[in-house]
Design a protein around this motif. Structure first.
Motif, PDB file in Angstrom:
ATOM      1  N   ALA A   1       0.845  -1.192   0.000  1.00 14.20           N
ATOM      2  CA  ALA A   1       0.000   0.000   0.000  1.00 14.20           C
ATOM      3  C   ALA A   1       0.877   1.238   0.000  1.00 14.20           C
ATOM      4  O   ALA A   1       1.882   1.298   0.714  1.00 14.20           O
ATOM      5  CB  ALA A   1      -0.919   0.004   1.215  1.00 14.20           C
ATOM      6  N   ALA A   2       0.500   2.221  -0.821  1.00 12.23           N
ATOM      7  CA  ALA A   2       1.358   3.393  -1.015  1.00 12.23           C
ATOM      8  C   ALA A   2       0.545   4.673  -0.883  1.00 12.23           C
ATOM      9  O   ALA A   2       0.257   5.345  -1.879  1.00 12.23           O
ATOM     10  CB  ALA A   2       2.046   3.331  -2.376  1.00 12.23           C
ATOM     11  N   PRO A   3       0.141   5.039   0.338  1.00  8.08           N
ATOM     12  CA  PRO A   3      -0.537   6.339   0.499  1.00  8.08           C
ATOM     13  C   PRO A   3       0.406   7.460   0.085  1.00  8.08           C
ATOM     14  O   PRO A   3       1.604   7.416   0.382  1.00  8.08           O
ATOM     15  CB  PRO A   3      -0.863   6.384   1.997  1.00  8.08           C
ATOM     16  CG  PRO A   3       0.111   5.436   2.634  1.00  8.08           C
ATOM     17  CD  PRO A   3       0.352   4.364   1.627  1.00  8.08           C
ATOM     18  N   ARG A   4      -0.132   8.468  -0.580  1.00  7.49           N
ATOM     19  CA  ARG A   4       0.697   9.561  -1.079  1.00  7.49           C
ATOM     20  C   ARG A   4      -0.034  10.895  -1.002  1.00  7.49           C
ATOM     21  O   ARG A   4      -1.227  10.994  -1.291  1.00  7.49           O
ATOM     22  CB  ARG A   4       1.106   9.321  -2.531  1.00  7.49           C
ATOM     23  CG  ARG A   4       2.161   8.255  -2.752  1.00  7.49           C
ATOM     24  CD  ARG A   4       3.512   8.657  -2.187  1.00  7.49           C
ATOM     25  NE  ARG A   4       4.533   7.679  -2.513  1.00  7.49           N
ATOM     26  CZ  ARG A   4       4.779   6.587  -1.794  1.00  7.49           C
ATOM     27  NH1 ARG A   4       4.079   6.327  -0.702  1.00  7.49           N
ATOM     28  NH2 ARG A   4       5.730   5.740  -2.166  1.00  7.49           N
ATOM     29  N   ALA A   5       0.710  11.905  -0.645  1.00 12.93           N
ATOM     30  CA  ALA A   5       0.295  13.300  -0.774  1.00 12.93           C
ATOM     31  C   ALA A   5       1.532  14.086  -1.181  1.00 12.93           C
ATOM     32  O   ALA A   5       2.664  13.633  -0.984  1.00 12.93           O
ATOM     33  CB  ALA A   5      -0.280  13.831   0.529  1.00 12.93           C
TER      34      ALA A   5
ATOM     35  N   TYR B   1       4.949  12.265  -0.080  1.00 13.89           N
ATOM     36  CA  TYR B   1       5.213  11.752   1.265  1.00 13.89           C
ATOM     37  C   TYR B   1       4.119  10.753   1.640  1.00 13.89           C
ATOM     38  O   TYR B   1       2.970  10.856   1.200  1.00 13.89           O
ATOM     39  CB  TYR B   1       5.313  12.879   2.294  1.00 13.89           C
ATOM     40  CG  TYR B   1       4.113  13.783   2.422  1.00 13.89           C
ATOM     41  CD1 TYR B   1       3.162  13.576   3.413  1.00 13.89           C
ATOM     42  CD2 TYR B   1       3.930  14.864   1.561  1.00 13.89           C
ATOM     43  CE1 TYR B   1       2.058  14.409   3.542  1.00 13.89           C
ATOM     44  CE2 TYR B   1       2.843  15.705   1.675  1.00 13.89           C
ATOM     45  CZ  TYR B   1       1.909  15.474   2.671  1.00 13.89           C
ATOM     46  OH  TYR B   1       0.813  16.298   2.783  1.00 13.89           O
ATOM     47  N   SER B   2       4.490   9.772   2.459  1.00 13.09           N
ATOM     48  CA  SER B   2       3.569   8.694   2.816  1.00 13.09           C
ATOM     49  C   SER B   2       3.115   8.761   4.263  1.00 13.09           C
ATOM     50  O   SER B   2       2.263   7.964   4.676  1.00 13.09           O
ATOM     51  CB  SER B   2       4.232   7.334   2.561  1.00 13.09           C
ATOM     52  OG  SER B   2       5.407   7.193   3.347  1.00 13.09           O
TER      53      SER B   2
ATOM     54  N   ARG C   1     -11.153  14.465   0.348  1.00 14.33           N
ATOM     55  CA  ARG C   1      -9.689  14.530   0.445  1.00 14.33           C
ATOM     56  C   ARG C   1      -9.195  15.944   0.241  1.00 14.33           C
ATOM     57  O   ARG C   1      -9.793  16.742  -0.490  1.00 14.33           O
ATOM     58  CB  ARG C   1      -9.043  13.594  -0.559  1.00 14.33           C
ATOM     59  CG  ARG C   1      -9.460  13.859  -1.988  1.00 14.33           C
ATOM     60  CD  ARG C   1      -8.841  12.850  -2.930  1.00 14.33           C
ATOM     61  NE  ARG C   1      -9.620  11.643  -3.059  1.00 14.33           N
ATOM     62  CZ  ARG C   1      -9.161  10.521  -3.600  1.00 14.33           C
ATOM     63  NH1 ARG C   1      -7.920  10.465  -4.031  1.00 14.33           N
ATOM     64  NH2 ARG C   1      -9.918   9.473  -3.725  1.00 14.33           N
ATOM     65  N   TYR C   2      -8.105  16.224   0.906  1.00 12.05           N
ATOM     66  CA  TYR C   2      -7.442  17.519   0.826  1.00 12.05           C
ATOM     67  C   TYR C   2      -6.265  17.404  -0.142  1.00 12.05           C
ATOM     68  O   TYR C   2      -5.499  16.429  -0.108  1.00 12.05           O
ATOM     69  CB  TYR C   2      -6.952  17.903   2.221  1.00 12.05           C
ATOM     70  CG  TYR C   2      -5.915  18.987   2.238  1.00 12.05           C
ATOM     71  CD1 TYR C   2      -6.278  20.319   2.112  1.00 12.05           C
ATOM     72  CD2 TYR C   2      -4.568  18.677   2.379  1.00 12.05           C
ATOM     73  CE1 TYR C   2      -5.331  21.315   2.129  1.00 12.05           C
ATOM     74  CE2 TYR C   2      -3.607  19.671   2.399  1.00 12.05           C
ATOM     75  CZ  TYR C   2      -3.997  20.990   2.274  1.00 12.05           C
ATOM     76  OH  TYR C   2      -3.055  21.969   2.283  1.00 12.05           O
ATOM     77  N   ALA C   3      -6.094  18.398  -1.002  1.00 13.29           N
ATOM     78  CA  ALA C   3      -4.970  18.484  -1.927  1.00 13.29           C
ATOM     79  C   ALA C   3      -4.757  17.202  -2.717  1.00 13.29           C
ATOM     80  O   ALA C   3      -3.673  16.617  -2.698  1.00 13.29           O
ATOM     81  CB  ALA C   3      -3.696  18.871  -1.185  1.00 13.29           C
ATOM     82  N   PRO C   4      -5.790  16.716  -3.424  1.00 12.42           N
ATOM     83  CA  PRO C   4      -5.579  15.513  -4.238  1.00 12.42           C
ATOM     84  C   PRO C   4      -4.696  15.815  -5.440  1.00 12.42           C
ATOM     85  O   PRO C   4      -4.638  16.949  -5.926  1.00 12.42           O
ATOM     86  CB  PRO C   4      -7.001  15.147  -4.680  1.00 12.42           C
ATOM     87  CG  PRO C   4      -7.728  16.458  -4.720  1.00 12.42           C
ATOM     88  CD  PRO C   4      -7.150  17.262  -3.584  1.00 12.42           C
ATOM     89  N   MET C   5      -4.009  14.792  -5.951  1.00 13.87           N
ATOM     90  CA  MET C   5      -3.277  14.906  -7.204  1.00 13.87           C
ATOM     91  C   MET C   5      -4.227  14.477  -8.331  1.00 13.87           C
ATOM     92  O   MET C   5      -4.972  13.506  -8.173  1.00 13.87           O
ATOM     93  CB  MET C   5      -2.031  14.030  -7.208  1.00 13.87           C
ATOM     94  CG  MET C   5      -0.931  14.496  -6.267  1.00 13.87           C
ATOM     95  SD  MET C   5      -1.167  13.991  -4.561  1.00 13.87           S
ATOM     96  CE  MET C   5      -0.834  12.231  -4.698  1.00 13.87           C
TER      97      MET C   5
ATOM     98  N   ARG D   1      -3.729  12.300   7.266  1.00 20.26           N
ATOM     99  CA  ARG D   1      -2.647  11.433   6.783  1.00 20.26           C
ATOM    100  C   ARG D   1      -2.847  11.190   5.291  1.00 20.26           C
ATOM    101  O   ARG D   1      -3.961  11.280   4.781  1.00 20.26           O
ATOM    102  CB  ARG D   1      -2.632  10.109   7.551  1.00 20.26           C
ATOM    103  CG  ARG D   1      -3.880   9.280   7.378  1.00 20.26           C
ATOM    104  CD  ARG D   1      -3.845   8.025   8.222  1.00 20.26           C
ATOM    105  NE  ARG D   1      -3.887   8.342   9.631  1.00 20.26           N
ATOM    106  CZ  ARG D   1      -5.035   8.463  10.319  1.00 20.26           C
ATOM    107  NH1 ARG D   1      -6.195   8.325   9.704  1.00 20.26           N
ATOM    108  NH2 ARG D   1      -5.019   8.758  11.596  1.00 20.26           N
ATOM    109  N   PRO D   2      -1.760  10.878   4.571  1.00 17.46           N
ATOM    110  CA  PRO D   2      -1.902  10.613   3.137  1.00 17.46           C
ATOM    111  C   PRO D   2      -2.827   9.432   2.868  1.00 17.46           C
ATOM    112  O   PRO D   2      -2.920   8.485   3.651  1.00 17.46           O
ATOM    113  CB  PRO D   2      -0.461  10.310   2.709  1.00 17.46           C
ATOM    114  CG  PRO D   2       0.390  11.032   3.702  1.00 17.46           C
ATOM    115  CD  PRO D   2      -0.342  10.909   4.996  1.00 17.46           C
ATOM    116  N   SER D   3      -3.506   9.506   1.723  1.00 19.10           N
ATOM    117  CA  SER D   3      -4.476   8.484   1.322  1.00 19.10           C
ATOM    118  C   SER D   3      -3.936   7.692   0.140  1.00 19.10           C
ATOM    119  O   SER D   3      -3.119   8.187  -0.643  1.00 19.10           O
ATOM    120  CB  SER D   3      -5.798   9.159   0.929  1.00 19.10           C
ATOM    121  OG  SER D   3      -6.678   8.244   0.297  1.00 19.10           O
TER     122      SER D   3
END
Length: 614
Positions: free
Chosen positions: A146-150, A173-174, A548-552, A572-574
């Motif tokens: 699993a790779a949560p990312r923001a 960042y994860s 979500r906040y600040a999605p890519m 935390r990153p999603s």
């Protein structure tokens, strides 16, 4: 506007504990606030709303005084749960949920403790058909984990003879959050995403892990670099801005070192320049951002306190003809972080808003005799600068944390003359903002929406009581070139900071994700608001599956869909991935109009601790 009139009545009443029979319900209309002057934790709130199917509804509960910890529950006609929200603050806002069936929907609110004045309200945001389809894809997985990312970058890679369209995700960042001075776990891993399923294919990683970099596909210039992806600057694992760049080669899936930036920079915003007839055509601007250092913010640097979040005035550009990076002369009138550059048809590039270095109204912590600021026994609170007030040779050091406060000013670079000018005040925004969304509409009209009044990264946890502490904005403005001024449009349904802007081939422009303020926290948003040029306003029309906040985001399938990846959820990153497409049959909406001019990429820059959901 609503597609059809709604007649909805909310029947709400103060309800006692299970041992006490609640009084008869009191009717309440949509859009009208119902207030209980002496609410307590022992006395909750109950009601029922008769709602049609497919309505977007918002429910809010808030208090004054020591009444805290609201919990909101909404159930449908058959008793099935529709929406749930628990808050540790003084308010709870279910920013939007969509009804599945028509009929009576039940609402209940309880409070954790205290007493005070409590208010309750529901609003029907829309009953119009949803113009978008939102599909939840696979969660983000890299190398089987699993790779949560923001704070990462997405870049769409076109299909070639051997493979279909893919989306590169790189860096980010994860773990951690940038809003409260937390430590970030910065990553260097990269992967190619299938825009249909969200499945990932591992590729070579970055040589230097980084978050909040600029990333852009090179489409013009030397054959040696065309088709590669430039990744520039960003924050390193230590928190320092990077001067290095890297080039991703989709052919072999590898990264290699690129030309260095003239100076380290994070939070850069890229803009590809075309059609100006100037030397910048085919080049990629790298604008704004911060020069941060990884030294403690109160360490002496040559006898002076070093400012570690300086916003430089220089604008850089990547020249794809020789793979070099240079600086434009002259400079911005003021350094800006979180601003948006847009290219107009007359060859001017406007740099709109952003955060500028500003001394706060008062120190964020208590002074100490040695000019260090020690706000807790265990260590030194990071500070950016030291201000010396000297009277008759006696100097008093006052420690300040520099703040990136939003400006309303607009700088203009004329590609024909090479001059930078600050536009006259009459051509400034009506409201200073940074981290906003911006898009150029036909006729060089510029739409700007949302944002925030200050860069959250520049505030320590002890400093959010300052009067200039950041506040998310709901205001919308439209630049009209015939007058050279900004006109205020109707506000968004919710304040929205760090939202992503998406646009579709038929002409839809929408805001996706972002965050709104809530007492003691920030609240991520699921609501999708679409701009209707016929009414010059944003309308609530759809919902993400994951607030979500600040999605890519990345534009895929020839502009017919957008991939929404990661961002922050609950502080935390999603790892959530969703795909937004236009439904085949649309109701009233912007897709009946002309296409928009593609906007500049807008860098999202903040994250937050979250108590409330939306």
């Amino acid at each position: 506007m609503l597609a059809r009139p709604l007649i909805a009545v909310l029947l709400m009443a103060a309800a006692c504990s299970s041992a006490i029979e609640p009084p008869d319900p009191q009717p309440m209309e949509a859009g009208v606030t119902f207030t209980v002057p002496s609410a307590t934790a022992e006395v909750g709130f109950r009601g029922a709303a008769v709602l049609p199917r497919d309505a977007l509804v918002r429910v809010s509960a808030w208090s004054s005084g020591p009444l805290v910890g609201p919990s909101v529950r909404v159930t449908g006609p058959s008793g099935q749960p529709v929406a749930v929200l628990d808050s540790r603050g003084t308010s709870a806002h279910l920013n939007a949920f969509r009804t599945v069936t028509s009929g009576e929907h039940h609402v209940s609110v309880t409070w954790a403790q205290g007493s005070g004045i409590a208010s309750y309200r529901f609003d029907v945001l829309s009953t119009a058909p949803d113009p978008y389809r939102v599909d939840r894809l696979n969660n983000l997985v890299i190398a089987g984990e699993a790779a949560p990312r923001a704070g990462a970058n997405l870049v769409t890679l076109p299909a070639n003879g051997t493979r279909g369209e893919r989306v590169l995700i790189v860096g980010g960042y994860s773990a951690g959050t940038v809003t409260r001075g937390g430590k970030l776990l910065v990553r260097g891993a990269a992967a190619l995403l299938d825009p249909v399923t969200g499945a990932s294919e591992v590729v070579g990683g970055l040589e230097t892990a980084r978050a909040f970099a600029a990333a852009v596909l090179i489409t013009q210039g030397s054959p040696e670099v065309v088709g590669k992806v430039l990744v520039a600057g960003g924050l390193s694992a230590s928190g320092a801005a990077l001067a290095s760049t890297e080039l991703f080669d989709p052919v072999d899936g590898s990264f290699s070192g690129g030309p260095d930036l003239p100076e380290p920079r994070a939070f850069l915003t890229p803009l590809e320049v075309t059609g100006t007839g100037s030397f910048l055509d085919g080049k990629i601007l790298l604008a704004g951002g911060e020069l941060t250092r990884d030294i403690p913010q109160n360490d002496l640097d040559g006898g002076l306190y070093a400012e570690v979040d300086e916003n430089p005035r220089e604008i850089m550009y990547f020249d794809s003809t020789d793979a070099s990076i240079r600086t434009i002369t002259p400079k911005l009138t003021v350094g800006r972080v979180g601003m948006t550059p847009v290219l107009l048809s007359d060859g001017r590039i406007l740099f709109i808003g952003g955060g500028v270095d500003t001394l706060p109204s008062r120190p964020g912590c208590v002074d100490a005799p040695d000019a260090f600021c020690r706000c807790n026994p265990g260590g030194v609170v990071p500070l950016c600068t030291s201000y010396s007030a000297c009277v008759e040779g006696q100097c008093e050091h006052v420690n300040y944390t520099r703040k990136d406060l939003a400006t309303a000013s607009v700088d203009a670079y004329d590609t024909a003359t090479g001059n930078f000018d600050e536009l006259a005040r009459a051509s400034w925004l009506n409201r200073g903002r940074l981290g906003h969304a911006a898009v150029v509409l036909p006729g060089d009209r510029i739409l700007v929406a949302g944002g925030v009044t200050a860069h959250r990264c520049s505030f320590q946890a002890t400093e959010f009581s300052l009067p200039e502490a950041p506040v998310a904005l709901d205001s919308v403005e439209l630049f009209e070139p015939e007058t050279g001024q900004w006109r205020i449009l109707p506000p968004l349904a919710s304040p929205r900071e760090a939202a992503a802007l998406v646009w579709f081939a038929p002409g839809d422009v929408a805001l996706v994700g972002g965050t709104a303020d809530a007492p003691g926290a920030l609240q991520p948003l699921a609501l999708v608001e679409t701009y209707l040029r016929t009414g010059e306003s944003f309308e609530s029309r759809s919902l993400l599956g994951v607030p979500r906040y600040a999605p890519m985001v990345a534009r895929v399938n020839a502009g017919k869909a957008w991939l929404v990846v990661g961002g922050e959820v609950d502080g935390r990153p999603s790892d959530a991935i969703e795909l937004i497409t236009v439904r085949p049959v649309l109701g009233e909406g912007p897709s009946d109009e002309a296409d928009v001019v593609e906007p500049s990429d807008v860098e999202a820059e903040d994250a937050s601790d979250v108590d409330d959901g939306g």
